[in-house]
Design a protein around this motif. Structure first.
Motif, PDB file in Angstrom:
ATOM      1  N   ARG A   1       3.893  12.613  69.874  1.00 23.46           N
ATOM      2  CA  ARG A   1       2.541  12.936  69.395  1.00 23.46           C
ATOM      3  C   ARG A   1       2.571  13.541  67.997  1.00 23.46           C
ATOM      4  NH1 ARG A   1       0.317  15.213  75.080  1.00 23.46           N
ATOM      5  NH2 ARG A   1      -0.219  13.188  75.974  1.00 23.46           N
ATOM      6  N   ALA A   2       3.582  14.340  67.710  1.00 19.52           N
ATOM      7  CA  ALA A   2       3.712  14.918  66.364  1.00 19.52           C
ATOM      8  C   ALA A   2       3.921  13.819  65.330  1.00 19.52           C
ATOM      9  CB  ALA A   2       4.876  15.908  66.321  1.00 19.52           C
ATOM     10  N   GLU A   3       4.694  12.806  65.699  1.00 23.54           N
ATOM     11  CA  GLU A   3       4.951  11.694  64.777  1.00 23.54           C
ATOM     12  C   GLU A   3       3.706  10.841  64.555  1.00 23.54           C
ATOM     13  OE1 GLU A   3       8.146   9.790  66.848  1.00 23.54           O
ATOM     14  OE2 GLU A   3       9.666  11.103  65.970  1.00 23.54           O
ATOM     15  N   GLU A   4       2.846  10.738  65.565  1.00 19.38           N
ATOM     16  CA  GLU A   4       1.653   9.891  65.486  1.00 19.38           C
ATOM     17  C   GLU A   4       0.428  10.618  64.924  1.00 19.38           C
ATOM     18  OE1 GLU A   4       1.273   8.800  69.582  1.00 19.38           O
ATOM     19  OE2 GLU A   4       2.792   7.227  69.440  1.00 19.38           O
ATOM     20  N   SER A   5       0.477  11.923  64.848  1.00 15.74           N
ATOM     21  CA  SER A   5      -0.685  12.716  64.473  1.00 15.74           C
ATOM     22  C   SER A   5      -0.907  12.764  62.964  1.00 15.74           C
ATOM     23  CB  SER A   5      -0.532  14.142  65.003  1.00 15.74           C
ATOM     24  OG  SER A   5      -0.476  14.130  66.397  1.00 15.74           O
ATOM     25  N   THR A   6      -2.130  13.090  62.603  1.00 13.76           N
ATOM     26  CA  THR A   6      -2.500  13.232  61.193  1.00 13.76           C
ATOM     27  C   THR A   6      -2.679  14.715  60.874  1.00 13.76           C
ATOM     28  OG1 THR A   6      -4.824  12.939  61.753  1.00 13.76           O
ATOM     29  CG2 THR A   6      -3.609  10.978  61.062  1.00 13.76           C
ATOM     30  N   PHE A   7      -1.572  15.432  60.842  1.00 15.55           N
ATOM     31  CA  PHE A   7      -1.586  16.861  60.565  1.00 15.55           C
ATOM     32  C   PHE A   7      -1.297  17.130  59.095  1.00 15.55           C
ATOM     33  CE2 PHE A   7       0.057  17.256  65.094  1.00 15.55           C
ATOM     34  CZ  PHE A   7      -1.144  17.690  65.617  1.00 15.55           C
ATOM     35  N   ILE A   8      -1.714  18.302  58.656  1.00 13.76           N
ATOM     36  CA  ILE A   8      -1.294  18.851  57.368  1.00 13.76           C
ATOM     37  C   ILE A   8      -0.926  20.310  57.602  1.00 13.76           C
ATOM     38  CG2 ILE A   8      -2.658  17.300  55.906  1.00 13.76           C
ATOM     39  CD1 ILE A   8      -4.659  19.625  55.578  1.00 13.76           C
ATOM     40  N   ILE A   9      -0.153  20.858  56.700  1.00 11.68           N
ATOM     41  CA  ILE A   9       0.216  22.268  56.787  1.00 11.68           C
ATOM     42  C   ILE A   9      -0.596  23.023  55.753  1.00 11.68           C
ATOM     43  CG2 ILE A   9       2.077  23.948  56.589  1.00 11.68           C
ATOM     44  CD1 ILE A   9       4.008  21.611  57.281  1.00 11.68           C
ATOM     45  N   ALA A  10      -1.323  24.045  56.208  1.00  9.15           N
ATOM     46  CA  ALA A  10      -2.142  24.868  55.314  1.00  9.15           C
ATOM     47  C   ALA A  10      -1.508  26.253  55.197  1.00  9.15           C
ATOM     48  CB  ALA A  10      -3.558  24.981  55.864  1.00  9.15           C
ATOM     49  N   GLU A  11      -1.927  26.992  54.206  1.00  7.93           N
ATOM     50  CA  GLU A  11      -1.442  28.359  54.028  1.00  7.93           C
ATOM     51  C   GLU A  11      -1.838  29.200  55.237  1.00  7.93           C
ATOM     52  OE1 GLU A  11       0.430  29.704  51.551  1.00  7.93           O
ATOM     53  OE2 GLU A  11       0.615  27.684  50.762  1.00  7.93           O
ATOM     54  N   GLY A  12      -0.885  29.980  55.739  1.00  9.70           N
ATOM     55  CA  GLY A  12      -1.138  30.803  56.918  1.00  9.70           C
ATOM     56  C   GLY A  12      -1.938  32.053  56.631  1.00  9.70           C
ATOM     57  N   GLY A  13      -1.906  32.527  55.419  1.00 11.79           N
ATOM     58  CA  GLY A  13      -2.649  33.733  55.087  1.00 11.79           C
ATOM     59  C   GLY A  13      -1.872  35.001  55.390  1.00 11.79           C
ATOM     60  N   LYS A  14      -1.156  35.019  56.489  1.00 18.70           N
ATOM     61  CA  LYS A  14      -0.341  36.168  56.856  1.00 18.70           C
ATOM     62  C   LYS A  14       1.130  35.814  56.664  1.00 18.70           C
ATOM     63  CE  LYS A  14      -3.386  37.946  60.458  1.00 18.70           C
ATOM     64  NZ  LYS A  14      -3.476  38.289  61.877  1.00 18.70           N
ATOM     65  N   LYS A  15       1.933  36.830  56.452  1.00 18.53           N
ATOM     66  CA  LYS A  15       3.372  36.615  56.320  1.00 18.53           C
ATOM     67  C   LYS A  15       3.909  36.051  57.635  1.00 18.53           C
ATOM     68  CE  LYS A  15       7.581  38.928  54.944  1.00 18.53           C
ATOM     69  NZ  LYS A  15       8.207  40.181  54.572  1.00 18.53           N
ATOM     70  N   ASN A  16       4.822  35.112  57.521  1.00 18.31           N
ATOM     71  CA  ASN A  16       5.489  34.506  58.669  1.00 18.31           C
ATOM     72  C   ASN A  16       4.571  33.679  59.560  1.00 18.31           C
ATOM     73  OD1 ASN A  16       7.944  35.695  57.883  1.00 18.31           O
ATOM     74  ND2 ASN A  16       7.439  37.560  58.974  1.00 18.31           N
ATOM     75  N   THR A  17       3.522  33.099  58.982  1.00 19.41           N
ATOM     76  CA  THR A  17       2.656  32.202  59.745  1.00 19.41           C
ATOM     77  C   THR A  17       2.375  30.933  58.953  1.00 19.41           C
ATOM     78  OG1 THR A  17       0.589  33.154  58.940  1.00 19.41           O
ATOM     79  CG2 THR A  17       1.461  34.071  60.980  1.00 19.41           C
ATOM     80  N   TYR A  18       2.186  29.859  59.685  1.00 16.87           N
ATOM     81  CA  TYR A  18       1.753  28.585  59.126  1.00 16.87           C
ATOM     82  C   TYR A  18       0.553  28.121  59.937  1.00 16.87           C
ATOM     83  CZ  TYR A  18       6.318  28.097  56.811  1.00 16.87           C
ATOM     84  OH  TYR A  18       7.433  28.273  56.032  1.00 16.87           O
ATOM     85  N   ILE A  19      -0.314  27.358  59.308  1.00 18.91           N
ATOM     86  CA  ILE A  19      -1.425  26.732  60.007  1.00 18.91           C
ATOM     87  C   ILE A  19      -1.198  25.224  59.951  1.00 18.91           C
ATOM     88  CG2 ILE A  19      -3.931  26.442  60.156  1.00 18.91           C
ATOM     89  CD1 ILE A  19      -3.096  29.345  60.470  1.00 18.91           C
ATOM     90  N   VAL A  20      -1.130  24.599  61.125  1.00 22.26           N
ATOM     91  CA  VAL A  20      -1.022  23.149  61.215  1.00 22.26           C
ATOM     92  C   VAL A  20      -2.410  22.636  61.573  1.00 22.26           C
ATOM     93  CG1 VAL A  20       0.031  21.210  62.431  1.00 22.26           C
ATOM     94  CG2 VAL A  20       1.415  23.202  61.835  1.00 22.26           C
TER      95      VAL A  20
END
Length: 79
Positions: free
Chosen positions: A13-32
Motif C-alpha cells: 500500500r505504501a508503494e501504491e499510495s500518493t503520499f508526500i512528506i510535509a514538515e512536522g512542525g515539532k522536533k523529531n516528527t514527520y507528517i505523511v
C-alpha cells in the motif's frame, strides 16, 4: 490475518499510495500526507528510528503501517 501478511500489505500500500512528506512542525516528527484525501499522519522519530504513527492501523495493531514504510522508503531512517 498473520502479522507478516499485514506488514506485507502495508508495504504494498505504501508503494501504491500518493503520499508526500510535509514538515512536522515539532522536533523529531514527520507528517505523511495522502494527496488524494489531504489527510496527514504524524510519524514520531527517535534518533534515526521511526517509532510510531498516529493512524488507526498502527495504534490498534502496533505493527508498522504504510505511512511508516513510505517514510522509510524516502529517508535514511530505520524501523
Amino acid at each position: 490475518m498473520k502479522k507478516l501478511e499485514m506488514i506485507s500489505r502495508s508495504i504494498k500500500r505504501a508503494e501504491e499510495s500518493t503520499f508526500i512528506i510535509a514538515e512536522g512542525g515539532k522536533k523529531n516528527t514527520y507528517i505523511v500526507v495522502n494527496q488524494e484525501t489531504n489527510k496527514g499522519y504524524t510519524i514520531k522519530v527517535k534518533g534515526k528510528r521511526i517509532i510510531s504513527c498516529n493512524c488507526k492501523h498502527y495504534e490498534y495493531r502496533k505493527l508498522p503501517c504504510k505511512h511508516m514504510f513510505y517514510l522509510l522508503s524516502k529517508t535514511n531512517l530505520d524501523l
